[in-house]
Every structure is written in structure tokens, then in C-alpha cells.
Design an enzyme around this catalytic site. Sequence first.
Site, PDB file in Angstrom:
ATOM      1  CD  GLU A  90       3.419  -0.789   7.515  1.00 30.39           C
ATOM      2  OE1 GLU A  90       3.785  -0.751   8.710  1.00 30.39           O
ATOM      3  OE2 GLU A  90       3.380   0.223   6.786  1.00 30.39           O
ATOM      4  CG  ASP A 108      -0.299  -0.193   2.527  1.00 31.62           C
ATOM      5  OD1 ASP A 108       0.778  -0.824   2.571  1.00 31.62           O
ATOM      6  OD2 ASP A 108      -0.852   0.269   3.544  1.00 31.62           O
TER       7      ASP A 108
END
Length: 420
Positions: free
Chosen positions: A166, A108
Site C-alpha cells: 500500500e 506492509d
Amino acid sequence: MPGGADHRGIRPGVHSADAFAPAAFGRGWPGPVNLDAWVADHFDELVRFRRHVHAHPDLSNHEQPTAGLVAERLRAAGLQPVMLPKGNGLSCDVGSGEHLVALRADLDALPLPDVKDVPYRSTVEGVCHACGHDVHTTVVLGAGLALASLGDALPGRVRLLFQPAEEALPSGSLDIINAGRMAGVQEIFAIHCDPRTLAGQVGLRVGAITAAADFVKVDLSGPGGHTARPHLTVDLVGALARVVSEVPALLSRRVDVRSALSLVWGAVHSGVAPNAIPQTGTVLGSVRCLDHAAWELAPKLIEQLVHQVVAPTGASAVVEYTRGMPPVVNHPHSAGILTQAAVSALGEESVVDTQQSMGGEDYSWYLEHCWGAMARLGVGRPGEALDLHQGSFDVDEKAIGYGVKLLAEAALIALHERVV
């Protein structure tokens, strides 16, 4: 050995770790093409891959395009990736056999504008890879492809984990774990970009390398009223101010200073008019902690302090505490393997000391299941002063090749010592 490691590759000063020292690995890269040559042959492709990911970032929990791109490349190499149920993450096994180690990447990006003037600048408004996850993804992909090139010479299995979210809570590592992708994993390795360390260097340590990271929300309420008559109501903004200033100060006196239990507020919301005392207010903050024991105490302690501070004001308080993740604690055995891999693949001068940071990393949840360690991959250029979570963040792309060598070598060392 430069960087302060002893002959076993174990960082000194934290653990003696004699029982965990990895076996000497002197066989070299066992394939028909050595690791340096593989990386040289594929470096341009890896850079192109990283730049594509950088230019097309996905926010947490929406990583389907990046996950699909990774899966496509793995399939092209004859591998069989398995997607997470939401399609925003995946795993893929390389090799075969009962012995299994894992390499982890995160997919991400962050909700920040990309302010760099580069050809691969983000094409998504307000979103960019300001934490290096594009590099993490490329490095783990490259390491997996390099290991796949060994064929039957790979002494076991390497599981590539590409996780979502994350940067969010709940974190994406839990999606990987809950999907059963850690089943059978005996040891796990990861990298994190470090712009303050030069490309070609690897920061390593035994023990905690990151902090615990949680979020806290405090909602206050009262009857509201006129600012001319605060004695007839609850001065809610004053109560919020007490929470903001006094709770962190009291917290620092309730735990050992070495725990570095820190509460820092990031947002305060209350009121709309200068002459009206509001009925509600909210303050949001993050909790960081270097010590696992203090982290366990933090939720109850912070709630107690909030109520203690608010009680004299007459306001009502509700504390919502959200667990993030514990500290990443590098196991001495795994840190030793990463050190040995860095020396083997990059040279003795590559290993440098690194300090525990106050940053949080959900990689810590994997370490609840098996041994593992995280290395800080140097991505800095001489003379630059970039930092993570800034829209100007970028990397020296030579670090991609160094990261591939580090993780591929670490996986090979970890598997080899299990079969000899």
C-alpha cells in the site's frame, strides 16, 4: 443520532442518497455466540497477533512472512486462503453462496525506525508499522474468523483481502485486482487507523475521504561551467530553483481552489562543488488533489508549467509523472452500512464526522470495481498527540476489538440485505 447521521445511517450534507439507504437490520448476530462475546473470548489472541506483526514488520513487496502468518491462522480455522503469485499477499473466502462482499487489509510497513519503548517494538532495524497496517491486518483477520464462526448462518460469502505494497508505487491493490481477486465482489469495506480519533469512535463520511496522490520527477540538464561565468552556460541550479518555487505557485492559479491541487517538493539533487555549475539536476515531489477531475488534468498541466518556467533559463527539462491513485470516494450506500454497523456494534455515540484528508490510499482502486467505503478507526488515547508515519506511532489496542465488530457487522448487514 449523534455524529450527524440520519435514521438510515447516511451522512448528511453531501448526498440525499434515498435510493442507496441500506435495509434495516434488526436480527442481531445470528450465531450461537454473539459478536461481543466472540471478541471478548479472542481479544487476547488478537492483541498477541498484532504485537507479533508489529515486532516483525515487512517492507512493501516483501510481505511474505506476514502473509504466511495470516494464512497459517486462517488454515487453523478450517479456511482455505489463496496466496498471490509472489506469496506476499492473499485472499480467503468465508462462507458460500452467490452474494459476495469483501474486507480489505494492507500488510506492509514503512522504512522508519521504531522509537517506542514497548515490548513489541520492531525487531527489524529501520522498519516499523507507523501507519497501523498491523492493526488493519489483525482486524480483518479477526472479522473473518468471527464470521467463519457463524457457519451456515452466514448469508453469503465474505472475501478477506490482505494486500501488499500500500505504501509503494505501483500499489499492491493492483496486484489483488490483476490476480482476479475482485471478481464477483459486490461491495467492499475497509478501515484506516486514525490516531486523532479516540478508540471506540469511528469517523465516517459520504464522498471523497482521501486525496489523489501521485509522484513527479523533473530532470534538468545543461552544458555546465564555471560559477564565475554563468553568462556562458546555463545556470542549472538557478533553473532548479525556479522549478521548485514557481511551478507550485503557478499551479495554484490554474485550477479551482476547491480542488486543492498541491505540488510539494521533497528532494533536490544537483552539483558537488561551490564553484562549478552542474550539468544535471533533479527535483522530486508529490502531487495531492481532492478532486477527481483536477487529478485527471494534473500530469499534462504540471508538464506544461515546468517547460514554461524552464524555457527562459536555457536548460532542458524532462518530466516523469507517475500515477499513484485517485481519491477514495465513499459510496453513500456503503458509508450507510458502515454507519449502521458502528451504531449496531459500538453504539450511537461511536459515530463521528471526519474530514477529507490530503493523504493518499490505494483502496481507491477497488472502488473502480464496486461500491465500497472506508471508515477511520479511532485508535487514539486521551491526551496523546501521535500521528501517522512517525516512528513513535502506536495505538490503543482496544481499537482492535472495535474494528473487528465494525467490519464483521458491516459484512453481515451487506450480505443480509442482498438475500432478503
